[in-house]
Design an enzyme around this catalytic site. Structure first.
Site, short mmCIF file in Angstrom:
data_model
loop_
_atom_site.label_atom_id
_atom_site.label_comp_id
_atom_site.label_asym_id
_atom_site.label_seq_id
_atom_site.Cartn_x
_atom_site.Cartn_y
_atom_site.Cartn_z
N SER A 65 0.82 -1.02 -0.12
CA SER A 65 0.06 -0.06 -0.23
C SER A 65 0.90 1.18 -0.09
O SER A 65 0.54 2.21 -0.74
CB SER A 65 -1.03 -0.05 1.30
N GLU A 66 2.04 1.30 0.64
CA GLU A 66 2.82 2.37 0.82
C GLU A 66 4.38 2.01 0.72
O GLU A 66 4.71 0.68 1.39
CB GLU A 66 2.73 3.28 1.85
N CYS A 67 5.08 2.83 0.35
CA CYS A 67 6.64 2.75 0.63
C CYS A 67 7.28 3.99 0.82
O CYS A 67 6.91 4.91 0.56
CB CYS A 67 7.34 2.29 -0.91
N HIS A 117 1.03 4.24 9.08
CA HIS A 117 1.77 3.28 9.29
C HIS A 117 3.31 3.34 8.52
O HIS A 117 4.27 2.76 9.16
CB HIS A 117 1.43 1.80 8.57
#
Length: 302
Positions: free
Chosen positions: A46-48, A77
């Site tokens: 979902s994210e980096c 997160h």
């Protein structure tokens, strides 16, 4: 630079393969925005995050956060997981990591306190970079259609579906019970049409687990505009939820604490601890939890 180190951590969980996955790219100097976006798509989480030297040496690092479709100014997160990864390393850019790290981000300065057990980092808690804000409201029937629920499943006793933000806006939707939460089958096309040209990137849908209390909640998060059909643990949305719930409480001041379980329907149960401080209005919101590293390696892209 022949390779760039990365660490993958599961955030808001004590167990491997639970929580929300995060890739933290540690050697990000010299990467272009296009490369960062491509790397994020390669991981397909979902994210980096991409860790860079701070512009102001007072702070720990500059952190850029990408979803699979775009860069975002703030997220939950990714901050918690990046702080945990740096704390486990013990230093960043030649400076020792202490009890708190300070990240420069597009939304502002984000302080993140480190959780430790016997001197070893086990997780983190962030304080949102912006004050709690309420935005526009949404038609419950239109929101229900996006979630493929009956309008009667949306609880309107405390609030109608509304935008809330502490750095990244979401539409907050309370349901009557956790059964309704489990029945959601999101309609991405309808969701994108409703959210187009609005501030919110998605829906944060929640229900009380225990009818007698506000404190124990279950949640699901859907952000089709940000490239996430469903998110296992959404710190920024849950911090905003803490702000919303505190703002609705008749008490005018104090600390308000909540526990949220998310990701159950995805098979990645996540546990988030929320807090909001109120002095007339909500002035701070926090979200935290445990983390665990699951892999590390090097990117060969130059």
């Amino acid at each position: 630079m022949p390779s760039r180190r990365y660490v993958v951590a599961d955030v808001f969980t004590e167990q491997p393969f639970g929580g929300n996955q995060l890739a933290v790219v540690l050697d990000s100097e010299g990467l272009t925005t296009t490369q960062m976006q491509a790397i994020t798509r390669e991981f397909n989480f979902s994210e980096c995050t991409f860790v860079l030297p701070p512009d102001d040496p007072t702070y720990t690092a500059r952190v850029r956060i990408f979803t699979t479709t775009c860069e975002v100014p703030f997220a939950g997160h990714p901050n918690v997981g990046t702080a945990y990864v740096l704390a486990r390393m013990g230093e960043a850019f030649g400076r020792r990591i202490g009890d708190t790290v300070w990240f420069e981000e597009l939304a502002g300065i984000v302080p993140v306190s480190i959780h430790t057990v016997h001197g070893v980092a086990t997780g983190a808690t962030l304080t949102a970079p912006e004050p709690f804000q309420l935005g526009e409201t949404y038609d419950p029937a239109a929101v229900a259609a996006c979630l493929r629920l009956n309008p009667a499943d949306i609880l309107l006793e405390r609030h109608v579906p509304c935008e809330a933000s502490v750095g990244l806006p979401f539409v907050m939707v309370e349901l009557t019970n956790t059964d309704a939460l489990s029945r959601i089958r999101p309609d991405a096309e309808a969701s994108c049409a409703l959210l187009e040209n609005r501030r919110a990137g998605g829906f944060h849908v929640y229900a009380r687990q225990v009818p007698a209390t506000h404190a124990q909640l279950r949640a699901r998060n859907f952000c089709p505009l940000l490239g996430s059909a469903e998110d296992a643990a959404t710190g920024s949305a849950n911090a905003a939820l803490a702000g919303l719930l505190a703002s609705l409480d008749p008490l005018t001041e104090g600390m308000f604490h909540f526990e949220v379980t998310q990701g159950v329907e995805m098979g990645r149960p996540s546990h988030l601890q929320l807090a909001a401080r109120k002095a007339g209005a909500v002035i701070t919101a926090q979200v935290g939890g445990a983390c665990i590293s699951v892999m590390q390696g090097a990117l060969h892209i130059d």
